[in-house]
Design an enzyme around this catalytic site. Structure first.
Site, mmCIF file in Angstrom:
data_model
loop_
_atom_site.group_PDB
_atom_site.id
_atom_site.type_symbol
_atom_site.label_atom_id
_atom_site.label_comp_id
_atom_site.label_asym_id
_atom_site.label_seq_id
_atom_site.Cartn_x
_atom_site.Cartn_y
_atom_site.Cartn_z
ATOM 1 N N ALA B 16 17.030 7.312 61.434
ATOM 2 C CA ALA B 16 15.598 6.794 61.190
ATOM 3 C C ALA B 16 14.894 7.888 60.187
ATOM 4 O O ALA B 16 15.247 9.000 59.945
ATOM 5 C CB ALA B 16 14.926 7.057 62.552
ATOM 6 N N CYS B 17 13.859 6.945 59.801
ATOM 7 C CA CYS B 17 12.747 7.697 58.988
ATOM 8 C C CYS B 17 12.456 9.054 59.625
ATOM 9 O O CYS B 17 12.076 9.127 60.847
ATOM 10 C CB CYS B 17 11.642 6.943 58.626
ATOM 11 S SG CYS B 17 10.334 7.793 58.048
ATOM 12 N N PRO B 18 12.468 10.314 59.037
ATOM 13 C CA PRO B 18 12.698 10.443 57.383
ATOM 14 C C PRO B 18 14.262 11.136 57.425
ATOM 15 O O PRO B 18 14.333 11.693 56.379
ATOM 16 C CB PRO B 18 11.624 11.504 57.129
ATOM 17 C CG PRO B 18 11.617 12.219 58.376
ATOM 18 C CD PRO B 18 12.085 11.498 59.555
#
Lengths: 160, 79
Positions: B16-18
């Site tokens: 997932a981000c980041p």
């Protein structure tokens, strides 16, 4: 040889200049719920990646979440009450490893950029905490005036 | 045809981000100037974040390729 030394000095100058002109992101982290801690850590990462100086001021429940080892106790992590209906979804994503533990995200932000984490002196006194009771990402204790002095020229200021 | 050699391939799918950006930053830090790193990401934010960061950091985005659910970013360490 002489040329190399001149180049090196120039490079140092540019790096010092960059430091001086680096834009600031200030985050007042007041909440101790895992959703907000996660959001704050990810935002700090974004600031660090974009070469901003990120200063995080931990106060009240945000500071308590930084007591040594607290972030590892998954079963004690809470979601903000107003979003409680999403808690099972978030917990599932965390247990599956889709969302990295927020402390790890914050550590990575510190690795790649200029991130300072300060503990609020007043909260420390209130709960009888010492700097050594906190995770080592916290670098110093700071008063509200000290933080405001540092934050007053921020490009981005967030209260989470 | 691509006229570069990928020095390191990173599979950050599912992260997932980041996450994917962080992996790219780390890989570029460890690489030498001129070397090329590719990162595979399924995170939707990467499509904006990675090109934005590459430009800000002064590196070179050589290619962006769609690969099913994932996007592959090919980046040259330029400084």
């Amino acid at each position: 040889m002489a040329e190399a030394i001149v180049n090196e000095t120039k490079e140092q100058e540019t790096s010092t200049q960059r430091e001086a002109t680096r834009q600031k992101m200030s985050i007042i982290l007041y909440s101790g719920t895992v959703d907000k801690l996660t959001a704050a850590s990810i935002l700090a990462t974004g600031g660090a990646a974009m070469d901003m100086q990120v200063n995080i001021f931990l106060t009240f429940w945000g500071l308590l979440a930084f007591r040594k080892g607290a972030w590892k106790e998954l079963e004690r992590q809470k979601i903000s009450a107003e979003f409680a209906e999403y808690a099972p979804m978030m917990m599932e994503a965390m247990q599956q490893g889709k969302v990295k533990p927020w402390m790890e995200v914050l550590r990575e932000a510190k690795e790649i950029g200029d991130v300072n984490v300060y503990a609020c002196g007043m909260t420390m006194d209130l709960f009888g905490l010492k700097l050594e009771d906190l995770e080592d990402v916290v670098t110093a204790v700071q008063g509200v005036t000290g933080f405001v002095a540092e934050a007053k020229d921020s490009a981005i200021t967030l209260f989470i | 045809m691509a006229d570069y050699v990928v020095h390191r391939e990173i599979d950050a799918r599912g992260s997932a981000c980041p996450g994917p950006l962080m992996e790219l930053i780390r890989a570029l830090k460890a690489a030498e100037k001129g070397q090329v790193v590719a990162v595979l990401s399924t995170d939707q934010g990467s499509k904006v974040d990675i090109p934005e960061w590459v430009e800000k950091a002064g590196h070179k985005l050589l290619a962006t390729e769609e690969d099913g659910e994932a996007t592959r970013f090919v980046v040259e360490k330029a400084r």
